[in-house]
Design an enzyme around this catalytic site. Structure first.
Site, short mmCIF file in Angstrom:
data_model
loop_
_atom_site.label_atom_id
_atom_site.label_comp_id
_atom_site.label_asym_id
_atom_site.label_seq_id
_atom_site.Cartn_x
_atom_site.Cartn_y
_atom_site.Cartn_z
N TYR A 159 -0.26 20.59 11.69
CA TYR A 159 0.17 19.67 10.65
C TYR A 159 -0.19 18.23 10.99
O TYR A 159 0.45 17.30 10.56
CB TYR A 159 1.69 19.78 10.46
CG TYR A 159 2.11 21.10 9.86
CD1 TYR A 159 3.39 21.27 9.38
CD2 TYR A 159 1.25 22.19 9.79
CE1 TYR A 159 3.80 22.47 8.84
CE2 TYR A 159 1.64 23.39 9.26
CZ TYR A 159 2.92 23.52 8.79
OH TYR A 159 3.34 24.70 8.26
N LYS A 193 -0.53 32.29 19.93
CA LYS A 193 -1.67 33.17 19.64
C LYS A 193 -2.78 32.82 20.62
O LYS A 193 -3.91 32.53 20.23
CB LYS A 193 -2.13 32.98 18.20
CG LYS A 193 -1.40 33.89 17.27
CD LYS A 193 -2.23 34.35 16.11
CE LYS A 193 -3.05 35.59 16.30
NZ LYS A 193 -2.28 36.80 16.61
N ASP A 248 7.03 26.77 11.52
CA ASP A 248 7.33 26.63 10.11
C ASP A 248 7.52 28.00 9.48
O ASP A 248 8.52 28.28 8.81
CB ASP A 248 6.15 25.90 9.45
CG ASP A 248 6.49 25.42 8.07
OD1 ASP A 248 5.58 24.92 7.39
OD2 ASP A 248 7.66 25.53 7.66
#
Lengths: 355, 600
Positions: free
Chosen positions: A143, A190, A247
């Site tokens: 973000y 990840k 999020d």
């Protein structure tokens, strides 16, 4: 003018020292914001919490440079009080200003977003044993807002991971776990795909974990967590992760316990914090006394805990949970027939009774 | 004739067409006359008009012609039986009841009907007639060498005729334009040896490669039966497979021991963790049920990188095996992290084969208890080659790492079109685009934009969009609202797994990775499940169902359906359950149960 300000600060400091009353900036917000904020204020009164509210309006005003920004008074107040409680803000349509949430976050470097998701007795969902806290890095990651069109039809979005921010959030997660008596912290990542970025995040988590040997540390892939979370949420405790995953996962966990209408949230910085309700402004029911103040109330409870006013926090929280569990006055979205007022009064009554 | 034992595997389909015209009524009349034939009128049956007309040319030669004009499949709803038969004919023939011999019409050989299920084939009583004809017509003038030989062998005493078949070949030297059958017989001789006889070896071999048969034969029947009951291969199944396939199929060499002559070849990539166990499970099932598939195994592993085949080898192998692979999960190894720009094996495979679309079908299965207890049936289409998985990372300054997420218009357009085409093909009503365009305005904004534009071209399909966080919440609370979902790479990963958890976990969900020329079938949520490695506790249902999908893709539709049904039956029954479904059975026990339930 500077003198007045210093004088004001001094007197305030004196005030604080003498009465131990903390001042909190209150941002009621839009839509149902004002109703639920006043409900919270009333409940705090009944609980005799040593909080004084400074309500502000964060409607953006045009600054000197023509850009819309948060009124400077609000910012000043926040710097003073260092703690804020925010209701839902409507996203203003139109360009030329930044998202207010983002602005607040950046201004005070609120790097950790904490969302405890706990199953509410009395509000039955398909999952009744959820007790998960998602801690999400709040300032960078996906973000960062850095995007560009590299060539025609090719978009590039940049995800930024820094050592500093990762270390901060990891540290916060373990501190939170320790202070709240949680047993396990799981880093969600990840790194199998994004080896460098999530790899860095993971390394920071590991370094911090070494400093907190009393807390168990696990690592899990994002997809594994998603898969397991919907099957058995009880296997997770505290989750720490970068921005985007946080999020998504925090919303997923909120969905497990009943949605955004009952989920508290806090944005914590090094020396400031803003607690907020994450649901929308619900303009269709605004002003009709139908709103459910639970989310904002639980956020304010988080705030009390942050300010180490644990006793008051416990009192209010218990009253709230009982009110929902018993269900006579709970609002429509929880399946009850009460109004905002009746629900608030119910909680107040319970607080008074428990004294 | 004692020679012809009524082995339950005996099938014989045979007929003579000497007509020049093929009126419908005559055909039906004929069909009704001979053997137990389902009434082809009014029932579902396929009839290839073109073929019949083409083949009805009559060219007088010394050879009696026997050929099938087309294959009809009909279904008798009352008896609930499928009937297969070739049609024929001709009114003239019928009336005169004979076949042409020297310009005169001889006997008509009868029509035989095969019942598809169970594995019993009706032997038309007129079979004996055939052989008597053959026997009678030993005068070489009127019979081809083949039939004379056959007759001779039959006379000699083949104990059991286990397989008879014939097919149509597209041309034959010496006869202009007609289609002639070649006949092959497999039988068991007196001394117990098998004989394999074909009327024209060369033709048969050519046939084996598939090419010769496919060209211009339309629905010409190719019947090759297996003598292996357990193998359960249906001749017409294969016929159908041969007919529909449009590429030359890579097949295993025919085993002269009368095994099923053609098996389709596919590549298997076991992967890491429990992948190998699951793939071996599928192999066991394939062997135990006689599904005509042969696997070529390729070892691909990041963990065992020194022994792993290279990507090029893997791609080449997939290419030569019909472009189809069955794959287990390959674990991404952290060991070789030195080269940050190197993509993992999975990504390399997907990129090189351009497997741009990953389709995961989330379907509730009876027998699996879920929290929400709603019947779910939706599809997740995920873009698989770009997005967040571009592996483009670098360290700007020490302690600051940048990771690039790439979104390109052509890839977005491709996946959007795929999603809508898929929806159209499978009769789906709604496509939901999942994105985060409110934050990633350019990247996901482009994706959303392209999806919207694509949606305009499909007015009959409803288009909807949803932000990823909301989607997760909705999936947890009201998953039944979703139909087809299309999304970029990372969100696809999240939603795949989330949704898999909703219907029973990683052990029951299948996935397909589509490229233009290649398809890989694999379990939907790709986890290697290292903890269970070697313990035989993993649930093979996902892999078996993926294999069923693969069979359907290879046009072995009946096999695929039977396999899927077997798995569904086992799960529904609930007697054999692996740990993830609440039991304690092993992987192999599940496989055995599937084999037991498998019927085609």
């Amino acid at each position: 003018r500077m003198l007045t300000r210093t004088a004001a600060r001094l007197s305030q400091g004196l005030r604080q020292a003498s009465s131990d009353v903390r001042r909190v900036t209150l941002i009621p917000g839009d839509g149902i914001g004002p109703e639920i904020s006043s409900a919270v204020v009333k409940i705090f009164d009944a609980a005799k919490a040593p909080i004084d509210w400074d309500p502000v309006d964060v409607t953006p005003v045009k600054g000197k440079d023509g850009k819309m920004r948060i009124p400077p008074k609000c910012i000043e107040l926040m710097h003073q009080n260092k703690v804020g409680l925010k209701g839902p803000l409507a996203t203003p349509i139109g360009k030329g200003h930044r998202s207010l949430n983002l602005a607040v976050r950046l201004e005070f470097d609120l790097y950790a977003n904490v969302r405890p998701c706990r199953s509410l007795a009395g509000h039955k969902t398909l999952y009744d044993n959820v007790d998960v806290v998602t801690i999400r890095e709040n300032t960078e990651g996906e973000y960062s807002g850095i995007e560009h069109e590299v060539s025609k039809g090719v978009m590039q979005s940049i995800k930024l991971i820094t050592e500093k921010a990762s270390r901060n959030i990891a540290n916060y997660a373990f501190e939170y776990a320790r202070s709240q008596g949680r047993k396990m912290v799981t880093a969600v990542h990840k790194a199998n795909i994004m080896r460098m970025s999530d790899g860095l995040f993971l390394r920071m988590c590991r370094e911090e974990a070494a400093k907190y040997p009393d807390i168990k540390f696990k690592e899990a892939y994002l997809d594994t967590v998603c898969l397991n979370m919907v099957q058995d949420p009880s296997q997770y405790d505290v989750l720490v992760m970068p921005n985007l995953y946080g999020d998504i996962l925090s919303d997923l966990c909120a969905g497990l316990v009943g949605g955004l209408g009952v989920t508290p949230s806090g944005n914590i910085g090094k020396d400031a914090a803003v607690f907020e309700s994450v649901h929308g402004t619900a303009p269709d029911i605004a002003g009709q006394d139908k709103a459910n103040p639970t989310a904002l109330l639980l956020s304010s409870v988080m705030m009390l805990r942050y300010m180490k006013l644990n006793e008051h926090a416990r009192k209010i929280e218990n009253a709230c949970f009982e009110a929902i569990a018993e269900g006579t006055c709970k609002t429509g979205d929880l399946g009850g027939t009460g109004t905002c007022t009746s629900f608030t009064n119910d909680i107040i009554a319970r607080i008074n009774n428990s004294d | 004739m004692h020679l012809i034992s009524l082995s339950p595997l005996l099938i014989f389909l045979h007929l003579i067409n000497l007509s020049t015209q093929v009126p419908d009524t005559g055909q039906r009349h004929f069909l009704a006359q001979y053997g137990e034939i389902a009434d082809p009128t009014g029932n579902d049956y396929e009839y290839d008009h073109d073929y019949v007309e083409k083949t009805s040319e009559f060219v007088p030669t010394l050879r009696p012609r026997m050929f099938a004009a087309s294959l009809i499949r009909s279904y008798n709803a009352e008896k609930k039986k499928h009937y297969y038969h070739t049609n024929i004919v001709d009114v003239k023939i019928h009336e005169e009841k004979g076949f042409l011999r020297d310009g005169k019409i001889g006997k008509i050989l009868p029509l035989f009907v095969m019942e598809k299920r169970p594995m019993l084939y009706q032997v038309c009583p007129q079979l004996t007639q055939l052989f008597s004809v053959l026997e009678e017509s030993t005068s070489a003038t009127y019979l081809t060498t083949e039939y004379a030989e056959v007759a001779a062998r039959i006379k000699k005493g083949w104990r059991r005729l286990t397989s008879v078949g014939f097919c149509v070949r597209s041309s034959h030297a010496g006869v202009c334009g007609a289609r002639l059958p070649l006949m092959h017989l497999v039988g068991e001789g007196d001394n117990g040896n098998d004989f394999f006889y074909t009327s024209d070896m060369s033709e048969y071999e050519r046939l084996n490669t598939g090419d010769q048969l496919m060209r211009g034969t339309g629905r010409g029947p190719l019947f090759m039966l297996t003598r292996n009951v357990i193998a359960g291969a249906s001749a017409l199944q294969k016929a159908a497979a041969m007919q529909v396939a449009t590429r030359a199929l890579a097949t295993a060499a025919a085993n002269p021991k009368a095994e099923v002559a053609t098996k389709l070849k596919v590549t298997s990539i076991p992967g890491d963790g429990v992948g190998p166990e699951l793939i071996y499970c599928v192999k066991d099932i394939v062997e135990g049920t006689g599904i005509p598939i042969e696997f070529e195994e390729i070892f691909l592993s990041e963990v065992h990188y020194s022994r792993s085949a290279s990507i090029d080898e893997a791609i080449e192998a997939i290419g030569r095996n019909n472009g189809v692979a069955l794959k287990g999960a390959i674990e991404e190894s952290a060991v070789r992290q030195a080269d940050h720009d190197a993509q993992g094996l999975n990504m390399q495979l997907r990129r090189r084969l351009d497997l741009f679309a990953n389709v995961v079908h989330i379907k509730s299965m009876e027998g699996i208890k879920t929290r929400h207890q709603k019947p779910l049936d939706f599809v997740i289409v995920r873009e698989q080659t770009e997005g967040e998985y571009s592996s483009l990372e670098h360290e700007l300054v020490p302690g600051v790492i940048e990771c690039l997420k790439i979104t390109t218009e052509p890839n977005c357009a491709r996946i959007a079109k795929f999603a809508f085409d898929y929806a159209t093909k499978h009769g789906r009503k709604k496509v939901t685009c999942v994105h985060k365009a409110n934050i990633m305005k350019l990247g996901d904004g482009l994706f959303l934009q392209v999806c919207k534009e694509t949606a305009k071209r499909y007015p009959r399909i409803e288009f909807d969009q949803m932000i990823i966080d909301n989607t997760c919440m909705q999936l947890v609370n009201a998953p039944e609202q979703f139909d087809v979902m299309v999304m970029p790479n990372l969100y696809g990963n999240i939603i795949d797994n989330l949704a898999a958890g909703l219907v029973g976990g990683a052990g029951v969900v299948t996935g397909k990775s589509f490229g233009r020329d290649f398809v890989i079938f694999e379990p939907g949520s790709r986890h290697s499940f290292q903890q269970a490695m070697g313990r035989g506790i993993a649930n093979p249902a996902a892999m078996i169902l993926s294999a069923a999908n693969m069979l359907e893709h290879l046009h072995l539709v009946d096999h695929g359906k039977a396999l899927r049904k077997a798995v569904e039956d086992v799960i529904r029954e609930g007697k054999v359950r692996t740990r993830d479904l609440g039991g304690y059975n092993s992987t192999n026990e599940f496989a055995d149960a599937v084999i037991a339930k498998y019927t085609i």
